[in-house]
Structures are given as structure tokens and as C-alpha cells.
Design an enzyme around this catalytic site. Structure first.
Site, PDB file in Angstrom:
ATOM      1  N   GLU A  40     -52.535  35.387  99.414  1.00 30.07           N
ATOM      2  CA  GLU A  40     -52.685  34.356 100.443  1.00 30.07           C
ATOM      3  C   GLU A  40     -53.694  34.753 101.522  1.00 30.07           C
ATOM      4  O   GLU A  40     -53.895  34.016 102.486  1.00 30.07           O
ATOM      5  CB  GLU A  40     -51.331  34.036 101.081  1.00 30.07           C
ATOM      6  CG  GLU A  40     -50.349  33.352 100.131  1.00 30.07           C
ATOM      7  CD  GLU A  40     -50.941  32.135  99.435  1.00 30.07           C
ATOM      8  OE1 GLU A  40     -51.364  31.201 100.132  1.00 30.07           O
ATOM      9  OE2 GLU A  40     -50.986  32.141  98.183  1.00 30.07           O
ATOM     10  N   PRO A  63     -61.392  31.654 102.912  1.00 38.04           N
ATOM     11  CA  PRO A  63     -61.602  30.206 102.864  1.00 38.04           C
ATOM     12  C   PRO A  63     -61.649  29.580 104.254  1.00 38.04           C
ATOM     13  O   PRO A  63     -62.136  28.462 104.414  1.00 38.04           O
ATOM     14  CB  PRO A  63     -60.395  29.669 102.083  1.00 38.04           C
ATOM     15  CG  PRO A  63     -59.662  30.839 101.562  1.00 38.04           C
ATOM     16  CD  PRO A  63     -60.129  32.057 102.288  1.00 38.04           C
ATOM     17  N   ASP A 118     -88.597  29.578 100.520  1.00 36.11           N
ATOM     18  CA  ASP A 118     -87.193  29.291 100.796  1.00 36.11           C
ATOM     19  C   ASP A 118     -87.021  28.301 101.926  1.00 36.11           C
ATOM     20  O   ASP A 118     -86.144  27.456 101.886  1.00 36.11           O
ATOM     21  CB  ASP A 118     -86.438  30.572 101.192  1.00 36.11           C
ATOM     22  CG  ASP A 118     -86.156  31.443  99.984  1.00 36.11           C
ATOM     23  OD1 ASP A 118     -86.387  30.979  98.858  1.00 36.11           O
ATOM     24  OD2 ASP A 118     -85.697  32.571 100.185  1.00 36.11           O
ATOM     25  N   ARG A 130     -81.944  39.709  98.069  1.00 36.23           N
ATOM     26  CA  ARG A 130     -83.207  39.107  97.626  1.00 36.23           C
ATOM     27  C   ARG A 130     -84.158  38.847  98.789  1.00 36.23           C
ATOM     28  O   ARG A 130     -85.351  38.649  98.581  1.00 36.23           O
ATOM     29  CB  ARG A 130     -82.965  37.829  96.825  1.00 36.23           C
ATOM     30  CG  ARG A 130     -82.420  36.688  97.632  1.00 36.23           C
ATOM     31  CD  ARG A 130     -82.192  35.451  96.777  1.00 36.23           C
ATOM     32  NE  ARG A 130     -83.423  34.771  96.397  1.00 36.23           N
ATOM     33  CZ  ARG A 130     -84.161  34.037  97.228  1.00 36.23           C
ATOM     34  NH1 ARG A 130     -83.816  33.901  98.491  1.00 36.23           N
ATOM     35  NH2 ARG A 130     -85.267  33.450  96.813  1.00 36.23           N
TER      36      ARG A 130
HETATM   37  C1  9D3 Z   1     -53.004  27.103  99.898  1.00 32.99           C
HETATM   38  C2  9D3 Z   1     -53.946  27.490 100.941  1.00 32.99           C
HETATM   39  N1  9D3 Z   1     -55.110  28.273 100.457  1.00 32.99           N
HETATM   40  C3  9D3 Z   1     -56.121  28.320 101.526  1.00 32.99           C
HETATM   41  C4  9D3 Z   1     -57.157  27.309 101.317  1.00 32.99           C
HETATM   42  C5  9D3 Z   1     -54.679  29.609 100.084  1.00 32.99           C
HETATM   43  C6  9D3 Z   1     -55.754  30.535  99.656  1.00 32.99           C
HETATM   44  C7  9D3 Z   1     -56.761  30.148  98.792  1.00 32.99           C
HETATM   45  C8  9D3 Z   1     -57.701  31.077  98.354  1.00 32.99           C
HETATM   46  C9  9D3 Z   1     -55.711  31.831 100.082  1.00 32.99           C
HETATM   47  C10 9D3 Z   1     -56.641  32.745  99.633  1.00 32.99           C
HETATM   48  C11 9D3 Z   1     -57.634  32.364  98.772  1.00 32.99           C
HETATM   49  C12 9D3 Z   1     -58.608  33.359  98.279  1.00 32.99           C
HETATM   50  N2  9D3 Z   1     -60.000  32.990  98.564  1.00 32.99           N
HETATM   51  C13 9D3 Z   1     -60.823  33.821  99.157  1.00 32.99           C
HETATM   52  O1  9D3 Z   1     -60.464  34.944  99.441  1.00 32.99           O
HETATM   53  C14 9D3 Z   1     -62.156  33.379  99.503  1.00 32.99           C
HETATM   54  C15 9D3 Z   1     -62.819  32.124  99.316  1.00 32.99           C
HETATM   55  C16 9D3 Z   1     -62.419  30.906  98.701  1.00 32.99           C
HETATM   56  O2  9D3 Z   1     -61.321  30.730  98.164  1.00 32.99           O
HETATM   57  N3  9D3 Z   1     -63.312  29.866  98.709  1.00 32.99           N
HETATM   58  C17 9D3 Z   1     -64.555  29.970  99.253  1.00 32.99           C
HETATM   59  N4  9D3 Z   1     -64.971  31.086  99.832  1.00 32.99           N
HETATM   60  C18 9D3 Z   1     -64.099  32.143  99.856  1.00 32.99           C
HETATM   61  S1  9D3 Z   1     -64.451  33.619 100.535  1.00 32.99           S
HETATM   62  C19 9D3 Z   1     -62.979  34.255 100.161  1.00 32.99           C
END
Ligand code: 9D3
Length: 270
Positions: free
Chosen positions: A134, A107, A187, A172
Site C-alpha cells: 500500500e 501514485p 525534445d 538520456r
Molecule cells: C487503492 C489505492 N491505491 C493508490 C492509488 C493503492 C496503491 C496503488 C499502487 C498503493 C501503491 C501502489 C504502488 N504504486 C507505486 O508505488 C507507484 C506508482 C503507480 O502505481 N502509478 C504511477 N506511478 C507510480 S510511482 C510509484
């Protein structure tokens, strides 16, 4: 001179595939997406090779531990660095000469866009690291990953779907996967992030539950159809994704159409 199998002509040579190594604790997650659509076709056609790697195979303890409690306290668990570094070391050593990208799905990453997908489509080998809980020990992001990528501003429970999204967006783009190369050429203006949104599409029946297809599409007047589609695309973009218009250079024709749309809607200009 006629071409033969030993010296294929440039046009007939099969390019080396893009190789994805997905490192995950949920390898079964990928079984169905690999058997459908673009990934199925890309694999069958030799444009892409996808290897799903179980992170637990790269642990060295009896319990195949991949996670541990966070230093500093707080909720949840964090992926340990050792299994991930060991996985990469092992997989790299199988082909030490290859160049590669190591993409951490997280994220905290930069956003996946069409431009990023195009960049990745020019690579030969891409490692995709998906985490749960996490996330991963930051030393993976700092010292192992070449890229940290997010697929959007929403919270997912893990990176597996994001890894699948990256693979579909990249695959793709590889020559011969879509078959219809025209869709790919479009695209650049129909995709998001560069240009504007697509226009609405309709198919038969010409009237459905009392809702007719726009008259102009049945007219056979190609110039009118083109103008209508452009106007619809501009209006949709203005309403749903005004951020795209701010980053797009509009032609004089488009700027004029947009002004008309905005006046018709009694809304102030951007
Ligand atoms: C409470 C804080 N969070 C961070 C924003 C904790 C958290 C959320 C989601 C920790 C790990 C995750 C898991 N998400 C992913 O691994 C992830 C992800 C996503 O949650 N949103 C958009 N793209 C991606 S790519 C990997």
C-alpha cells in the site's frame, strides 16, 4: 600551452556522474535494464552511476522486516519508516558533503514530466525510493523525501518500474549519452508537456502491403516536407492530446494550419 592529463582542458574534462541510489526490496528487478540502451551507455561512459540497494540490508531484526499493518485498519501492508531512514542515513554518511534529492515514487506524487527530468539531470546525487504493497509510512514523504513523483495516472504494483523510468528519462539528457545531440535538442518541441507531438516517420519500403509512404516525403522538396510534418504533428496533437495545444503558444503559421485541419474535419474549434 598544450593541455596535459593533470590539467585537462574544460572540453575534455569528464563531468562527475549523476549518482542514482535505488532503494528497493527487488534489487534483481534492475539487472536487465542496467545492461541495455541508455543506462548501459551512460554507465560505460561515466555520465551515470547506478547503485541498487536492498532495503532489507537496512533492517535490524532476524526476519528483515520491511512492512507492517496499517494504523487505523484496512487492507494490505505499509513500508515501515525505520529501514528507509536508516538506508538514507547510511548512504548519505558515505558522502556527507554531497547535495542530493530524495525521490519517493508514489501514485500520490506530482507527475513526472520532461521539465522534472531536466531538473533532475542537473543534480549530482538522486535517491530513488520504490515501495510495494500500500506504499510507505507517510513520515517518509513528509520528513525524508524532497520529491514525491508519479509516472502517470494508472495503478502499478510498485515503484520499481517508475524508478527505472526516471533513470532512463534523466540519463538520456546527460551530455554524451545519446551521441546524437540533435535528438535531444528537438525534445523541447517534439516532447510532450512542452509543445506538440512528433510527426509520423516512415522508412523503406516505399510501398508496404499496398500502403504507400506519403508522396511528399519522396519529393526531395525540403520546404514542403517541413510544412507537411508540421501539419501532421499539429493534427496528431489535436486528435490525441488536445490538452497539449491548450498549453502551447502557437505561431501564426501553426494557428492557421490548425484552423484548416479543424475545418477539414468538420469539428468545432477548441
Ligand atoms: C487503492 C489505492 N491505491 C493508490 C492509488 C493503492 C496503491 C496503488 C499502487 C498503493 C501503491 C501502489 C504502488 N504504486 C507505486 O508505488 C507507484 C506508482 C503507480 O502505481 N502509478 C504511477 N506511478 C507510480 S510511482 C510509484
Amino acid at each position: 600551452m598544450a593541455h596535459c592529463a593533470a590539467f585537462p582542458s574544460p572540453e575534455s574534462r569528464i563531468p562527475s556522474p549523476v549518482i542514482f541510489d535505488v532503494i528497493t526490496i527487488f534489487p534483481e528487478f534492475f539487472s536487465s535494464i542496467l545492461e541495455h540502451g541508455v543506462l548501459k551507455r551512460g554507465r560505460a561512459g561515466g555520465q551515470v552511476e547506478i547503485r541498487i540497494r536492498d532495503l532489507r540490508n537496512y533492517t535490524d531484526d532476524r526476519h528483515h522486516t520491511v512492512d507492517d499493518r496499517p494504523f487505523g485498519g484496512g487492507p494490505g501492508m505499509v513500508f515501515k519508516p525505520e529501514p528507509i531512514f536508516r538506508a538514507l542515513e547510511t548512504l548519505k554518511s558515505e558522502a556527507p558533503e554531497e547535495e542530493f534529492r530524495v525521490v519517493l515514487l508514489s501514485p500520490q506524487g506530482r507527475l513526472l514530466t520532461q521539465a522534472v527530468a531536466e531538473e533532475f539531470s542537473r543534480e549530482r546525487r538522486i535517491f530513488l525510493l520504490s515501495a510495494r504493497y500500500e506504499g510507505v509510512d507517510e513520515r517518509v514523504a513528509e520528513h525524508l523525501a524532497t520529491d514525491e513523483i508519479s509516472i502517470g495516472d494508472y495503478v502499478l504494483p510498485g515503484g520499481e518500474l517508475a524508478a527505472a523510468v526516471v533513470m532512463e528519462a534523466v540519463t538520456r539528457l546527460l551530455p554524451g549519452v545519446l551521441g546524437n545531440e540533435e535528438s535531444r535538442a528537438q525534445d523541447s518541441f517534439a516532447g510532450t508537456a512542452r509543445g506538440i507531438l512528433d510527426c509520423p516517420h516512415y522508412t523503406r519500403p516505399a510501398e508496404f502491403q499496398g500502403w504507400p509512404v506519403p508522396e511528399v516525403l519522396l519529393s526531395g522538396n525540403h520546404e514542403e516536407v517541413r510544412r507537411w510534418r508540421r501539419r501532421q504533428a499539429l493534427e496528431k496533437t489535436w486528435r490525441q492530446r488536445p490538452d497539449l495545444l491548450a498549453n502551447t503558444h502557437l505561431s501564426q503559421e501553426d494557428a492557421k494550419i490548425l484552423e484548416e485541419i479543424q475545418q477539414a474535419a468538420h469539428k468545432p474549434k477548441l
